[in-house]
Design an enzyme around this catalytic site. Structure first.
Site, PDB file in Angstrom:
ATOM      1  N   ASP A   1       0.853  -1.191   0.000  1.00  0.00           N
ATOM      2  CA  ASP A   1       0.000   0.000   0.000  1.00  0.00           C
ATOM      3  C   ASP A   1       0.884   1.235   0.000  1.00  0.00           C
ATOM      4  O   ASP A   1       2.098   1.147   0.204  1.00  0.00           O
ATOM      5  CB  ASP A   1      -0.994  -0.004   1.169  1.00  0.00           C
ATOM      6  CG  ASP A   1      -0.348   0.173   2.537  1.00  0.00           C
ATOM      7  OD1 ASP A   1       0.858  -0.137   2.679  1.00  0.00           O
ATOM      8  OD2 ASP A   1      -1.051   0.590   3.468  1.00  0.00           O
TER       9      ASP A   1
ATOM     10  N   TYR B   1       2.857   4.836   0.779  1.00  0.00           N
ATOM     11  CA  TYR B   1       3.493   5.421   1.956  1.00  0.00           C
ATOM     12  C   TYR B   1       2.472   6.317   2.675  1.00  0.00           C
ATOM     13  O   TYR B   1       1.795   7.132   2.037  1.00  0.00           O
ATOM     14  CB  TYR B   1       4.701   6.264   1.561  1.00  0.00           C
ATOM     15  CG  TYR B   1       5.821   5.490   0.895  1.00  0.00           C
ATOM     16  CD1 TYR B   1       6.514   4.483   1.575  1.00  0.00           C
ATOM     17  CD2 TYR B   1       6.214   5.778  -0.415  1.00  0.00           C
ATOM     18  CE1 TYR B   1       7.555   3.794   0.969  1.00  0.00           C
ATOM     19  CE2 TYR B   1       7.259   5.087  -1.021  1.00  0.00           C
ATOM     20  CZ  TYR B   1       7.921   4.094  -0.328  1.00  0.00           C
ATOM     21  OH  TYR B   1       8.953   3.414  -0.931  1.00  0.00           O
TER      22      TYR B   1
ATOM     23  N   PHE C   1       6.618   1.807  -4.161  1.00  0.00           N
ATOM     24  CA  PHE C   1       8.006   2.032  -3.728  1.00  0.00           C
ATOM     25  C   PHE C   1       8.546   3.405  -4.116  1.00  0.00           C
ATOM     26  O   PHE C   1       9.593   3.816  -3.627  1.00  0.00           O
ATOM     27  CB  PHE C   1       8.958   0.945  -4.252  1.00  0.00           C
ATOM     28  CG  PHE C   1       8.667  -0.423  -3.702  1.00  0.00           C
ATOM     29  CD1 PHE C   1       8.956  -0.727  -2.375  1.00  0.00           C
ATOM     30  CD2 PHE C   1       8.096  -1.403  -4.498  1.00  0.00           C
ATOM     31  CE1 PHE C   1       8.681  -1.991  -1.855  1.00  0.00           C
ATOM     32  CE2 PHE C   1       7.815  -2.669  -3.985  1.00  0.00           C
ATOM     33  CZ  PHE C   1       8.113  -2.969  -2.667  1.00  0.00           C
TER      34      PHE C   1
ATOM     35  N   HIS D   1      11.087  -9.491   0.854  1.00  0.00           N
ATOM     36  CA  HIS D   1      10.780  -8.070   0.705  1.00  0.00           C
ATOM     37  C   HIS D   1      12.008  -7.224   1.030  1.00  0.00           C
ATOM     38  O   HIS D   1      12.822  -7.603   1.888  1.00  0.00           O
ATOM     39  CB  HIS D   1       9.626  -7.704   1.652  1.00  0.00           C
ATOM     40  CG  HIS D   1       8.972  -6.409   1.342  1.00  0.00           C
ATOM     41  ND1 HIS D   1       9.479  -5.193   1.773  1.00  0.00           N
ATOM     42  CD2 HIS D   1       7.845  -6.122   0.642  1.00  0.00           C
ATOM     43  CE1 HIS D   1       8.689  -4.219   1.354  1.00  0.00           C
ATOM     44  NE2 HIS D   1       7.693  -4.755   0.660  1.00  0.00           N
TER      45      HIS D   1
END
Length: 242
Positions: free
Chosen positions: A74, A76, A87, A197
């Site tokens: 999701d 920031y 990202f 991740h």
């Protein structure tokens, strides 16, 4: 007056996606998502990114041009950071979010590309890298606040469309959450990269040294596609091409 969902719909301006997703707006999950977001807005909660950028990933990378799909979770939850690409952050954000710092470290190790000067990944999107979050909005200061409200069903459909309508796409699934989406992908005609991740909590488990960027370009070249230029130009050098 347009309904909230119709306003959402009009924010997808890219024609291939507008056509491919046309039926989604009438489904019950989308109406429930609309109701939830309307309530949040009426309560005065700040929804990120700004509404005009909710579908920036789709608007930046047409369906028929997708070569790579990188899946995030999701946006920031910090004002001025999220702009609709997973990202990625807007120009001028310093320091970069830690996951993005780790992505840059692996890119430097993998391809000798130094992108520490910016976190804006829009140039990747323009080359066919669909930077998709599974959830497209978040409440300011409250990560995962919009989880399980309907966005996942919408973005699952996006993944299915890329899988069914495109050929030889690299799907990059970092972390257990993203890797669950592999069931939506036809692995007989696409490459799926599954690694830990890049978050500081998990990068040490195998993200370091995974070399995703060189793997992506090797596959694209093998399939006769133009590889991705991972280097992000500085504003000064970018201006030479304007």
């Amino acid at each position: 007056m347009l309904s909230f969902s119709n306003n959402m719909k009009t924010n997808i301006t890219q024609l291939t996606w507008k056509k491919a997703l046309a039926k989604e707006w009438e489904k019950s999950y989308m109406q429930e998502l609309e109701t939830f977001l309307e309530k949040e807005a009426k309560l005065g909660k700040v929804i990120l990114p700004p509404k005009k950028l909710w579908f920036e990933a789709l608007n930046s990378t047409p369906l028929d041009e997708v070569k790579v799909l990188i899946l995030g979770q999701d946006p920031y939850p910090t004002v001025g950071h999220a702009h609709g690409l997973c990202f990625s952050v807007l120009d001028g954000v310093k320091p970069l979010p830690k996951s993005l710092q780790n992505i840059n470290k692996e890119l430097l190790s993998d391809c000798n590309v130094d992108n520490t000067h910016t976190g804006n990944l829009l140039p990747w999107a323009k080359q066919g890298v669909l930077l998709l979050n599974a959830v497209l909005t978040v409440e300011k200061g409250n990560a995962n606040a919009h989880k399980d409200k309907g966005w996942e069903q919408f973005t699952n459909r996006v993944i299915e469309l890329v899988s069914s309508q495109c050929e030889n796409v690299v799907f990059v699934l970092w972390g257990a959450y993203a890797q669950k989406k592999s069931v939506l992908i036809d692995v007989s005609k696409h490459l799926v990269i599954k690694d830990p991740h890049p978050s500081p909590l998990s990068a040490y488990r195998g993200f370091w040294g995974s070399k995703p960027f060189s793997k992506i370009n090797s596959y694209l070249e093998e399939k006769g596609k133009v590889p991705i230029v991972w280097k992000l130009e500085t504003k000064k050098s970018a201006s030479l091409f304007e």
